[in-house]
Design a protein around this motif. Structure first.
Motif, PDB file in Angstrom:
ATOM      1  N   ILE A   1      43.099  44.934  47.738  1.00 39.73           N
ATOM      2  CA  ILE A   1      42.370  45.096  46.469  1.00 39.73           C
ATOM      3  C   ILE A   1      41.586  46.400  46.459  1.00 39.73           C
ATOM      4  CG2 ILE A   1      40.467  44.172  45.068  1.00 39.73           C
ATOM      5  CD1 ILE A   1      41.408  41.363  45.946  1.00 39.73           C
ATOM      6  N   ALA A   2      40.913  46.704  47.574  1.00 32.90           N
ATOM      7  CA  ALA A   2      40.146  47.950  47.660  1.00 32.90           C
ATOM      8  C   ALA A   2      41.052  49.161  47.500  1.00 32.90           C
ATOM      9  CB  ALA A   2      39.405  48.011  49.000  1.00 32.90           C
ATOM     10  N   THR A   3      42.206  49.113  48.138  1.00 31.45           N
ATOM     11  CA  THR A   3      43.153  50.235  48.076  1.00 31.45           C
ATOM     12  C   THR A   3      43.640  50.463  46.654  1.00 31.45           C
ATOM     13  OG1 THR A   3      43.895  49.716  50.334  1.00 31.45           O
ATOM     14  CG2 THR A   3      45.295  51.171  49.022  1.00 31.45           C
ATOM     15  N   ILE A   4      44.043  49.377  45.970  1.00 33.01           N
ATOM     16  CA  ILE A   4      44.586  49.551  44.621  1.00 33.01           C
ATOM     17  C   ILE A   4      43.484  49.882  43.609  1.00 33.01           C
ATOM     18  CG2 ILE A   4      46.600  48.116  45.106  1.00 33.01           C
ATOM     19  CD1 ILE A   4      45.342  45.846  43.584  1.00 33.01           C
ATOM     20  N   CYS A   5      42.258  49.466  43.885  1.00 35.96           N
ATOM     21  CA  CYS A   5      41.147  49.844  42.997  1.00 35.96           C
ATOM     22  C   CYS A   5      40.916  51.350  43.026  1.00 35.96           C
ATOM     23  CB  CYS A   5      39.861  49.114  43.402  1.00 35.96           C
ATOM     24  SG  CYS A   5      39.739  47.420  42.805  1.00 35.96           S
ATOM     25  N   ILE A   6      40.896  51.931  44.234  1.00 34.61           N
ATOM     26  CA  ILE A   6      40.701  53.379  44.356  1.00 34.61           C
ATOM     27  C   ILE A   6      41.866  54.130  43.718  1.00 34.61           C
ATOM     28  CG2 ILE A   6      40.483  55.299  45.978  1.00 34.61           C
ATOM     29  CD1 ILE A   6      37.994  53.547  45.860  1.00 34.61           C
ATOM     30  N   ALA A   7      43.100  53.625  43.945  1.00 36.29           N
ATOM     31  CA  ALA A   7      44.281  54.268  43.365  1.00 36.29           C
ATOM     32  C   ALA A   7      44.250  54.184  41.836  1.00 36.29           C
ATOM     33  CB  ALA A   7      45.550  53.620  43.904  1.00 36.29           C
ATOM     34  N   ALA A   8      43.901  53.004  41.309  1.00 34.08           N
ATOM     35  CA  ALA A   8      43.833  52.820  39.854  1.00 34.08           C
ATOM     36  C   ALA A   8      42.789  53.736  39.237  1.00 34.08           C
ATOM     37  CB  ALA A   8      43.514  51.356  39.535  1.00 34.08           C
ATOM     38  N   ALA A   9      41.639  53.863  39.894  1.00 31.29           N
ATOM     39  CA  ALA A   9      40.590  54.769  39.411  1.00 31.29           C
ATOM     40  C   ALA A   9      41.104  56.205  39.377  1.00 31.29           C
ATOM     41  CB  ALA A   9      39.354  54.665  40.293  1.00 31.29           C
ATOM     42  N   GLY A  10      41.903  56.567  40.371  1.00 28.40           N
ATOM     43  CA  GLY A  10      42.487  57.907  40.415  1.00 28.40           C
ATOM     44  C   GLY A  10      43.418  58.169  39.243  1.00 28.40           C
ATOM     45  N   TYR A  11      44.225  57.175  38.887  1.00 26.91           N
ATOM     46  CA  TYR A  11      45.119  57.323  37.740  1.00 26.91           C
ATOM     47  C   TYR A  11      44.310  57.495  36.444  1.00 26.91           C
ATOM     48  CZ  TYR A  11      49.135  55.919  40.594  1.00 26.91           C
ATOM     49  OH  TYR A  11      50.119  55.867  41.545  1.00 26.91           O
ATOM     50  N   ILE A  12      43.217  56.750  36.334  1.00 24.66           N
ATOM     51  CA  ILE A  12      42.401  56.822  35.120  1.00 24.66           C
ATOM     52  C   ILE A  12      41.758  58.197  34.965  1.00 24.66           C
ATOM     53  CG2 ILE A  12      40.310  55.958  33.983  1.00 24.66           C
ATOM     54  CD1 ILE A  12      40.969  53.193  35.126  1.00 24.66           C
ATOM     55  N   ILE A  13      41.106  58.694  36.017  1.00 24.51           N
ATOM     56  CA  ILE A  13      40.425  59.988  35.909  1.00 24.51           C
ATOM     57  C   ILE A  13      41.433  61.110  35.675  1.00 24.51           C
ATOM     58  CG2 ILE A  13      40.402  60.575  38.382  1.00 24.51           C
ATOM     59  CD1 ILE A  13      37.532  61.092  35.848  1.00 24.51           C
TER      60      ILE A  13
END
Length: 304
Positions: free
Chosen positions: A47-59
């Motif tokens: 979950i932590a890994t995909i949260c950071i990745a998802a945030a990266g896609y958003i920014i």
């Protein structure tokens, strides 16, 4: 919700989670390394890994709105269906969740410093979106490295904290094995990121964005991609020789599912001219990445 899932590239996040699940329940299980890190903690790590990745896609999408209207107008969500303010809110929330879980897990394994990997990745993704992506090759290498960190975090949380004197050799071997997969992930994602610069050439050029394709040209970039894929093939030969040379069926899997498709991509790359050609190659490289991921399962089950 549908547009939000598209914004965070849910299909890419599923691939990240799938890779980490494969490593956990095939390779680490086979090596007897699951007992130290509970299933719940491992789920939190995913979950932590995909949260950071998802945030990266958003920014990245927030800063890429203008160019995306040219490159992929049907896949623009920020300012169109999702407000910029809402996108920023999700960006900060996902980073806080990812880093927060990372801090919790680092305390669980008594290695507080390893939580820094999530902070570093979050910071790099922001800086990348805000300027580094316009440095040819450097931006591509950053994204490729961040893709490989989804394997590196497994080492940091599931192997490194459980290295003791009596099992040091075994754990070191496991670490080296997974690091080789991190290298494979880096090389194939580096190639794919360069393919995407050719795919997005028109919009990037119109907006004055410097990428591998706009800076070096399309043909030189195609050559760089071919060299990268050749390097991946060379590394795969090294991997086979050092790890699975005695496993005939696994070698056959590598030849059929990985080597042949990579050679196919190189041929398609030479012939490619239209944007649709490069879009196909980009998607096909994802398929090859899946085949590389599942090779871990092939090694475990075909070696028994």
């Amino acid at each position: 919700m549908k547009n939000f899932l598209k914004l965070i590239r849910v299909e890419n996040l599923v691939m990240i989670a799938l890779m980490q699940i494969i490593v956990r329940y095939t390779f680490l299980n086979f090596a007897g390394l699951i007992h130290g890190f509970s299933d719940l903690n491992y789920a939190l790590l995913i979950i932590a890994t995909i949260c950071i990745a998802a945030a990266g896609y958003i920014i990245n999408d927030i800063y890429d709105v203008e160019v995306d209207y040219i490159n992929k107008p049907d896949r623009v969500y920020v300012r169109k269906t999702i407000s910029e303010k809402m996108a920023f809110n999700w960006y900060f929330a996902l980073n806080i969740i990812g880093v927060g879980i990372g801090v919790y897990l680092s305390n669980q394994v008594n290695r507080s410093a390893v939580a820094a990997i999530f902070v570093i990745c979050s910071a790099i993704l922001y800086v990348y979106s805000n300027g580094l992506k316009q440095i040819p090759l450097v931006g591509n290498a950053i994204i490729a490295f961040l893709a490989s960190t989804s394997i590196i975090v497994i080492i940091l949380f599931n192997i490194f904290p459980y290295m003791f004197g009596f099992n040091n050799d075994q754990m070191t071997n496991m670490m080296h094995f997974l690091l080789q997969y991190a290298v494979m992930a880096f090389l194939i994602n580096f190639a794919r990121e360069m393919v995407k610069t050719i795919e997005n050439y028109e919009g990037d050029l119109a907006c004055g964005i410097s990428t591998s394709a706009t800076y070096f040209g399309i043909n030189p970039t195609k050559l760089l991609i071919s060299f990268t894929l050749a390097g991946l093939l060379g590394f795969l030969i090294y991997f086979i020789y050092n790890n699975i040379f005695h496993l005939t069926y696994v070698i056959i899997y590598f030849l059929v599912a990985i080597f042949t498709p990579i050679l196919f991509v190189v041929i398609k790359l030479i012939q490619a001219k239209e944007k649709s050609d490069f879009s196909f190659i980009s998607k096909f490289l994802k398929v090859i990445m899946l085949a590389i991921m599942f090779s871990i399962t092939a090694i475990v089950f075909l070696s028994n």
